[in-house]
Design an enzyme around this catalytic site. Sequence first.
Site, PDB file in Angstrom:
ATOM      1  N   GLU A 121       0.977  -1.182  -0.244  1.00  0.00           N
ATOM      2  CA  GLU A 121       0.033   0.044  -0.124  1.00  0.00           C
ATOM      3  C   GLU A 121       0.834   1.324  -0.015  1.00  0.00           C
ATOM      4  O   GLU A 121       0.696   2.296   1.069  1.00  0.00           O
ATOM      5  CB  GLU A 121      -1.059  -0.033   1.282  1.00  0.00           C
ATOM      6  CG  GLU A 121      -2.225  -0.971   1.177  1.00  0.00           C
ATOM      7  CD  GLU A 121      -3.094  -1.013   2.186  1.00  0.00           C
ATOM      8  OE1 GLU A 121      -3.041  -0.020   2.981  1.00  0.00           O
ATOM      9  OE2 GLU A 121      -4.120  -2.000   1.922  1.00  0.00           O
ATOM     10  N   GLU A 171      -5.111  -8.515   0.451  1.00  0.00           N
ATOM     11  CA  GLU A 171      -5.946  -8.177   1.668  1.00  0.00           C
ATOM     12  C   GLU A 171      -7.326  -8.076   1.286  1.00  0.00           C
ATOM     13  O   GLU A 171      -7.620  -7.531   0.175  1.00  0.00           O
ATOM     14  CB  GLU A 171      -5.232  -6.752   2.387  1.00  0.00           C
ATOM     15  CG  GLU A 171      -4.182  -7.074   3.047  1.00  0.00           C
ATOM     16  CD  GLU A 171      -3.557  -5.897   3.961  1.00  0.00           C
ATOM     17  OE1 GLU A 171      -4.604  -4.932   4.016  1.00  0.00           O
ATOM     18  OE2 GLU A 171      -2.466  -5.589   3.807  1.00  0.00           O
TER      19      GLU A 171
HETATM   20  C1  GCO Z   1      -6.122  -1.104  10.096  1.00  0.00           C
HETATM   21  C2  GCO Z   1      -5.883  -1.244   8.772  1.00  0.00           C
HETATM   22  C3  GCO Z   1      -4.779  -2.174   8.410  1.00  0.00           C
HETATM   23  C4  GCO Z   1      -4.490  -2.458   6.987  1.00  0.00           C
HETATM   24  C5  GCO Z   1      -3.191  -3.083   6.635  1.00  0.00           C
HETATM   25  C6  GCO Z   1      -2.947  -2.191   5.379  1.00  0.00           C
HETATM   26  O1  GCO Z   1      -7.036  -1.225  10.818  1.00  0.00           O
HETATM   27  O2  GCO Z   1      -5.044  -0.644  10.907  1.00  0.00           O
HETATM   28  O3  GCO Z   1      -7.078  -1.841   8.364  1.00  0.00           O
HETATM   29  O4  GCO Z   1      -4.931  -3.134   9.375  1.00  0.00           O
HETATM   30  O5  GCO Z   1      -5.486  -2.970   6.552  1.00  0.00           O
HETATM   31  O6  GCO Z   1      -2.236  -3.036   7.491  1.00  0.00           O
HETATM   32  O7  GCO Z   1      -2.006  -3.153   4.833  1.00  0.00           O
END
Ligand code: GCO
Length: 477
Positions: A167, A375
Site C-alpha cells: 500500500e 488483503e
Molecule cells: C488498520 C488497517 C490495517 C491495514 C493493513 C494495510 O485497521 O490498521 O485496516 O490493518 O488494512 O495494514 O496493509
Amino acid sequence: QKLDSFPSDFLWGSASAAYQVEGAWDEDGKGESVWDKFVKIPGKTFKGTTGEVAVDHYHRYKEDVQLMAEQGLKAYRFSISWPRIIPDGNGEVNEAGIKFYEDLIDELLANEIEPVVTLYHWDLPQALQDEYLGWEGRQIINDFTRYCEIVFKRFKDKVKYWVTLNEQNVFISHGYLAASHPPNVKDPKRMLQANHHANLANAKAIKLFHELDIEGQIGPSFAYGPTYAFDADPKNQLAAENREEINANFWMDIYVYGRYPKVAWKYFEDNGIAPTIEVGDFDLLKEGKPDFLGLNYYQTATVKENRLDGVGAGKPNYTGEKGSTEESGMPGLYKEVSNPYVEYTNWDWAIDPSGLRIAMRRMTSRYDLPILITENGLGEYDRLEADGRIHDEYRINYIRDHIVAIQEAITDGVEVIGYCTWSYTDLLSWLNGYQKRYGFVYVDRDESNEKELKRYKKDSYFWYKKVIETNGQELRK
Ligand code: GCO
C-alpha cells in the site's frame, strides 16, 4: 449465470504485517523502526496503543501456524521487518532476525502452507529516517534494494511469492499529507518526491529479482478502491474520472508502464508539486515490471464534483482509504460523499463486494497482469462469549460475498492467483488499537498489556476451513 470454478491451485490465504503482530520490538538485535517511534507521540494512536507486544506472534508463531494448518490454510502472507534484518537499515546484517523468518517459513512449509512474503509493510528503520529522511532521500533506492537482495538470496529456494511495497499509496499519503503515519509530515511536494523514490525502489528491487533468475513471482500490493460517480450528472462523472486518475492510475501505471499518466501529472505540475525526475529514472521504472499486481480491497468511493471556488471543497485525500465522508476530496477535481446504496461498517467503510469485481476487471483491462488479492476483510468489534466462542457471522457474510465477487470476476476473464483475507489473527490496527478486529482467530487482549493473549477460533475460522476444503464451492454457512 453459471460461474467458473476456482483454479485447483488457488491460494486460499490470510495475511498479517510484522509490526501489527510480532511484538518483541527490541528483541534479538532488532533496530528501531519509524513506527516504534511514531506511536510514542501523544495523541497519534487510539489510547496510545503500540505494537511493542502486539499479539506476540514473535514468540507464538508455532502456535499460530498450527492453527493455520488445522484450518487447512494454503497461503500465509506476512511481512519481514527490515530493522530486524538490518537494524540500522544499511549496515550489518542481524542473523537472529533472519533466523526468526527462516524458522517461520520452515514451519509454514512443513505444514504445506505457501509463504507469501511482503518486503515492506511500513516499518522503515528509524536510522534511515534520521540519516537522510527515509523515502525522501534517493539513497533509499539502493538501501532498499540491498535489503531485498539479502532476503531474496536467503529465502529464494523456499519462497515463491513476493510483495515489494505494501500500500504505497497509503503509507505515502498518510505519512506525508495527512501526518497520520510516520514521518508525520504535511507537505504534498515532499509527498510526491518520497513517492517517486518509492517507485524507483520498487522497480529496482523487481529488476534485481528478475536478474537473479529466482523461480517465483513478485509485485507490489496496492490499496485500490474504485470510484463511482454519485449520479449521471456529467460533472460528477468527470469527478469520478478525476479520482480514478489521481488515486489509481497515478499509482499503478508507474508500476506496470513506468510512466505517470498525463492528466495526473499536469495537475501536480500546475500545482507546483510534481517530483524532480533524474535522467534514467523512467528507464529503471520500465525495467521493473511486476509479475502480478497485489490488490488490497476494502471499499469503493463515491464522488461529486468539487468546484475550484471552494464551495464544498474537502481536504485533500489521495488514498481513498476513507471513502464516505463529505470532508475529503481534491479541490477542483472531486469530493467524496456517502453512497446511499451500500452499508457502512462501524468505521465508516463502505461494504461493497461488487466493488471488488469492478476493481479486478479495471485492473485487468488496464494492466493485463494476474492479480493476487493480498488483503480483504472486515474490521469489527468482536465479542468473546463465556463459552469461548465468537459469533462473527457479519465477517462470514462479508468474506463470502467478496469470494463470490472474485468468482464472478474469474468468470468475467480475470486471472486470480489467490485470496488472502485480512487478517489471520486479530492484530494491532495501526491507529485504532486492538478494538478493531479482523482475524479468524480472536486474541484476548485490549489496550493494556495485562492479558494472556490466548487464541480462540471464531465462527469464521470454521467457515473458512470449509471454503478451503471445497475450493470455494462451500460458501454457505
Ligand atoms: C488498520 C488497517 C490495517 C491495514 C493493513 C494495510 O485497521 O490498521 O485496516 O490493518 O488494512 O495494514 O496493509
